[in-house]
Enzyme design. Structure first.
Site, PDB file in Angstrom:
ATOM      1  N   TYR A   1       4.106  -1.762  -9.789  1.00 33.96           N
ATOM      2  CA  TYR A   1       4.302  -1.354  -8.492  1.00 33.96           C
ATOM      3  C   TYR A   1       3.364  -2.708  -7.301  1.00 33.96           C
ATOM      4  O   TYR A   1       2.273  -1.942  -8.007  1.00 33.96           O
ATOM      5  CB  TYR A   1       4.675   0.132  -8.045  1.00 33.96           C
ATOM      6  CG  TYR A   1       5.069   0.099  -6.416  1.00 33.96           C
ATOM      7  CD1 TYR A   1       6.418   0.046  -6.380  1.00 33.96           C
ATOM      8  CD2 TYR A   1       4.596   0.606  -5.589  1.00 33.96           C
ATOM      9  CE1 TYR A   1       7.111   0.044  -5.115  1.00 33.96           C
ATOM     10  CE2 TYR A   1       5.074   0.871  -4.155  1.00 33.96           C
ATOM     11  CZ  TYR A   1       6.489   0.739  -4.058  1.00 33.96           C
ATOM     12  OH  TYR A   1       6.340   0.825  -2.815  1.00 33.96           O
TER      13      TYR A   1
ATOM     14  N   GLY B   1       1.714  -1.325  -4.884  1.00 39.57           N
ATOM     15  CA  GLY B   1       0.753  -1.150  -4.322  1.00 39.57           C
ATOM     16  C   GLY B   1      -0.730  -0.380  -5.674  1.00 39.57           C
ATOM     17  O   GLY B   1      -1.733   0.055  -5.175  1.00 39.57           O
ATOM     18  N   LYS B   2      -0.071  -0.954  -6.635  1.00 41.28           N
ATOM     19  CA  LYS B   2      -1.502  -0.154  -8.047  1.00 41.28           C
ATOM     20  C   LYS B   2      -2.039  -1.321  -7.805  1.00 41.28           C
ATOM     21  O   LYS B   2      -2.473  -2.814  -7.297  1.00 41.28           O
ATOM     22  CB  LYS B   2      -0.713  -1.062  -9.621  1.00 41.28           C
ATOM     23  CG  LYS B   2       0.904   0.029  -9.090  1.00 41.28           C
ATOM     24  CD  LYS B   2       0.627   1.113  -8.955  1.00 41.28           C
ATOM     25  CE  LYS B   2       1.883   2.628  -8.876  1.00 41.28           C
ATOM     26  NZ  LYS B   2       1.318   3.893  -9.586  1.00 41.28           N
ATOM     27  N   ASN B   3      -3.037  -1.344  -8.432  1.00 41.27           N
ATOM     28  CA  ASN B   3      -4.733  -2.125  -8.133  1.00 41.27           C
ATOM     29  C   ASN B   3      -4.784  -3.520  -9.306  1.00 41.27           C
ATOM     30  O   ASN B   3      -5.139  -4.844  -8.982  1.00 41.27           O
ATOM     31  CB  ASN B   3      -5.581  -1.136  -9.034  1.00 41.27           C
ATOM     32  CG  ASN B   3      -6.312  -0.159  -8.684  1.00 41.27           C
ATOM     33  OD1 ASN B   3      -5.312   0.538  -8.069  1.00 41.27           O
ATOM     34  ND2 ASN B   3      -7.260  -0.548  -8.962  1.00 41.27           N
ATOM     35  N   LEU B   4      -3.038  -4.199 -10.336  1.00 44.71           N
ATOM     36  CA  LEU B   4      -2.423  -5.125 -10.593  1.00 44.71           C
ATOM     37  C   LEU B   4      -0.886  -4.848  -9.965  1.00 44.71           C
ATOM     38  O   LEU B   4      -0.135  -4.212 -10.305  1.00 44.71           O
ATOM     39  CB  LEU B   4      -3.011  -5.288 -11.910  1.00 44.71           C
ATOM     40  CG  LEU B   4      -1.944  -6.315 -12.759  1.00 44.71           C
ATOM     41  CD1 LEU B   4      -2.535  -7.530 -11.799  1.00 44.71           C
ATOM     42  CD2 LEU B   4      -1.975  -6.583 -14.204  1.00 44.71           C
TER      43      LEU B   4
END
Length: 385
Positions: A195, A197-200
């Site tokens: 998603y 907004g995740k770190n990746l």
């Protein structure tokens, strides 16, 4: 020392909860030319970009196989199915997590069994897990929450002793380590989300299933492709959940930067800890011994949280709550019969947790402003007498 935002700061400073535009700007020169070639050839499903990302992410995590899927919820469901979870089985999950963890269990027809979290790190409590095991229990789903790994050393021993399978929910932990190893490579199978907004994060929904077991990888790929490994030959009733090439291009570019971005997150977390050290009424997050946190979220705890959140918003500071309602108290799971007060740690935390802005491009100036606004908000809320 007066830490309150000045009038000039209030007029000019706005700090988003997450700055995805900065990430996109950093990778645009790599992504756009590849997208142009991709659109020219219309190679949107599968192909070189998807294959390349799956290979590179498997190497990054340290597993044999990565299977890209449509989103993180599908990834958890597919991982559970590949682990042998069937309708009627019980699956133990922490009550402090996003609802997708439980949804994946329910979509199989299995039963989510909620357990409390520990009071210090808000991670799955192994003692609560052991108490929840019954003859119907099939799997344990540790959630590597907020950027650090659940207590896998204890949970793995617990699962082995009871003959259970571990399915990791690694959606918030890309790049996180523990003494047991890297998050996503610790159980038989793991699921992650990309998603945005995740770190990746992708440029839309995407996810992946990770494993060292070739049979698990083959099953997930088959089930996510309509139960088919050969066109129009369907071995089972499947689903449509595949990573597309457009997202793979973005993920490959971001993956090359992920270690550096995680270092920047750690630096921002250390700066928060220094700036907040003398701010009364703010409980800081801590890292479990042996963990290397990637700080997907920076979650403090304050009294009168909702009032503080409103004050931060008025000061132009984006903040969030992860998560405001423990899963057993949501209407979606009201039929399971859980009662308020049953999971006191998660319930107490839900009233106090506050996620401050956290992203790799967060500047020291922005953090000083955030902390000054938080200090004033806690005072306005009457927390500091």
């Amino acid at each position: 020392m007066n830490t309150s935002p000045t009038v000039a700061q209030r007029a000019s400073m706005r700090v988003p909860f997450i700055d995805l535009a900065a990430q996109q700007a950093e990778i645009a020169h790599e992504v756009l030319p590849v997208w142009e070639r991709l659109f020219a050839t219309a190679g949107f499903i599968g192909g070189e970009q998807v294959d390349g990302f799956e290979r590179e992410y498997a190497e990054f995590i340290g597993v044999g196989y990565c299977v890209g899927v449509g989103n993180g919820t599908d990834a958890v469901e597919l991982a559970l199915r590949a682990a042998g979870v069937r309708p009627g089985d019980e699956v133990i999950i922490p009550v402090n997590t996003f609802i997708a963890t439980a949804e994946a269990v329910s979509r199989i027809g299995a039963v989510p069994v909620f357990v409390d979290v520990d009071p210090e790190y808000l991670l799955m409590d192994p003692a609560a897990v052991e108490d929840a095991i019954t003859p119907l229990t099939r799997a344990i789903v540790p959630v590597h929450l907020y950027g650090q790994t659940a207590p896998m050393d204890v949970l793995l021993m617990l699962a082995e002793r009871h003959g259970l399978v571990i399915v990791e929910d690694a959606a918030q932990s890309q790049g996180a380590f523990s003494t047991a190893g890297r998050a996503g490579a610790l159980g038989r199978v793991a699921a992650t989300s990309f998603y945005p907004g995740k770190n990746l994060g992708a440029a839309g929904d995407a996810g992946a299933v990770l494993t060292d077991d070739p049979a698990v990888a083959d099953f997930v790929r088959n089930l996510g492709g309509h139960g088919s490994s050969v066109k129009y030959v369907h071995d089972r009733v499947g689903m449509n959940s595949r990573l597309d090439a457009v997202q793979a291009v973005v993920l490959r570019a971001k993956l090359r930067r992920l270690d550096g971005w995680n270092v920047a997150r750690r630096a921002a977390a250390a700066r928060y800890a220094e700036l907040l050290a003398d701010v009364p009424g703010v409980h800081l997050p801590t890292v479990r011994p042996g963990n290397e946190d990637v700080w997907h979220l920076y979650v403090v705890q304050v009294d009168e949280r909702d009032r503080v959140l409103a004050e931060l918003g008025a000061a132009g500071v984006g903040a969030g709550i992860h998560y405001p309602t423990p899963l057993h108290l949501t209407a979606a799971y009201g039929d399971l019969g859980y009662q308020q007060g049953q999971f006191p740690v998660a319930e107490s935390a839900a009233d106090r947790i506050l996620s401050l802005p956290m992203f790799p491009h967060l500047t020291a100036e922005q953090q000083r402003y955030i902390v000054s606004a938080l200090a004033e908000a806690t005072t306005v809320a009457g927390i500091v007498q």
